[in-house]
Design a protein around this motif. Structure first.
Motif, PDB file in Angstrom:
ATOM      1  N   ALA A  74       0.828  -1.210   0.000  1.00  0.00           N
ATOM      2  CA  ALA A  74       0.000   0.000   0.000  1.00  0.00           C
ATOM      3  C   ALA A  74       0.863   1.262   0.000  1.00  0.00           C
ATOM      4  O   ALA A  74       0.339   2.374   0.015  1.00  0.00           O
ATOM      5  N   GLY A  75       2.192   1.098   0.011  1.00  0.00           N
ATOM      6  CA  GLY A  75       3.095   2.241  -0.066  1.00  0.00           C
ATOM      7  C   GLY A  75       3.609   2.734   1.273  1.00  0.00           C
ATOM      8  O   GLY A  75       4.229   3.795   1.343  1.00  0.00           O
ATOM      9  N   PHE A  76       3.382   1.987   2.337  1.00  0.00           N
ATOM     10  CA  PHE A  76       3.841   2.394   3.655  1.00  0.00           C
ATOM     11  C   PHE A  76       5.347   2.200   3.796  1.00  0.00           C
ATOM     12  O   PHE A  76       5.891   1.180   3.343  1.00  0.00           O
ATOM     13  N   SER A  77       6.018   3.157   4.430  1.00  0.00           N
ATOM     14  CA  SER A  77       7.426   2.987   4.798  1.00  0.00           C
ATOM     15  C   SER A  77       7.483   2.085   6.033  1.00  0.00           C
ATOM     16  O   SER A  77       6.448   1.816   6.667  1.00  0.00           O
ATOM     17  N   SER A 106      -7.405 -11.802   9.931  1.00  0.00           N
ATOM     18  CA  SER A 106      -8.301 -11.467   8.813  1.00  0.00           C
ATOM     19  C   SER A 106      -8.859 -10.063   8.961  1.00  0.00           C
ATOM     20  O   SER A 106      -8.897  -9.291   8.002  1.00  0.00           O
ATOM     21  N   GLU A 107      -9.281  -9.726  10.167  1.00  0.00           N
ATOM     22  CA  GLU A 107      -9.828  -8.391  10.439  1.00  0.00           C
ATOM     23  C   GLU A 107      -8.769  -7.316  10.202  1.00  0.00           C
ATOM     24  O   GLU A 107      -9.024  -6.294   9.561  1.00  0.00           O
ATOM     25  N   ARG A 113      -5.820  -3.629   3.866  1.00  0.00           N
ATOM     26  CA  ARG A 113      -6.045  -3.582   2.403  1.00  0.00           C
ATOM     27  C   ARG A 113      -6.846  -2.340   2.011  1.00  0.00           C
ATOM     28  O   ARG A 113      -6.669  -1.808   0.931  1.00  0.00           O
ATOM     29  N   GLY A 114      -7.718  -1.910   2.880  1.00  0.00           N
ATOM     30  CA  GLY A 114      -8.520  -0.707   2.614  1.00  0.00           C
ATOM     31  C   GLY A 114      -7.708   0.569   2.614  1.00  0.00           C
ATOM     32  O   GLY A 114      -8.178   1.605   2.151  1.00  0.00           O
ATOM     33  N   LEU A 115      -6.474   0.506   3.092  1.00  0.00           N
ATOM     34  CA  LEU A 115      -5.617   1.690   3.155  1.00  0.00           C
ATOM     35  C   LEU A 115      -4.891   1.944   1.843  1.00  0.00           C
ATOM     36  O   LEU A 115      -4.336   3.016   1.632  1.00  0.00           O
TER      37      LEU A 115
END
Length: 116
Positions: A74-77, A106-107, A113-115
């Motif tokens: 997701a592009g997080f450092s 899972s939660e 994934r939504g980030l």
């Protein structure tokens, strides 16, 4: 200071020599745990260190690897990955690392994934 900074600054951190001792693994194997994304560390306070809460029973939390991969995709450092895992996440109702430690991967991954 934001909540994220507070969570990271109040966490107990383990340096590489401490990880070698706790994990009972040689330094090369500990480095491989970072390379293979089983652990993520930060140099924000000097030498590379990992929040102690990323270990359970003297081993990296098994579900941490997949979560690190999702967040990095997701592009997080590395620092952002750590901060997100340690900070209270409203949609989970607690810090993501606490949910992972309790077996709720899972939660956590759904939210991660939504980030992206």
């Amino acid at each position: 200071m934001s909540e994220t900074e507070t969570a990271a600054s109040t966490a107990e951190w383990l340096t590489l020599p401490e990880l070698v001792e706790i994990l009972g693994e040689p330094l090369g194997r500990v480095h491989r745990l970072f390379d293979e994304q089983h652990l993520v560390g930060s140099r924000r306070n000097g030498p590379l260190a990992v929040p102690a809460v990323f270990l359970k029973d003297d081993q990296p939390i098994g579900s941490l690897r997949g979560t690190i991969i999702v967040l990095r995709d997701a592009g997080f450092s590395d620092d952002e990955v750590i901060d997100w895992l340690l900070a209270e996440e409203e949609s989970i109702g607690r810090a993501p690392i606490a949910a992972l430690r309790d077996g709720h991967k899972s939660e956590v991954r759904r939210v991660a994934r939504g980030l992206a």
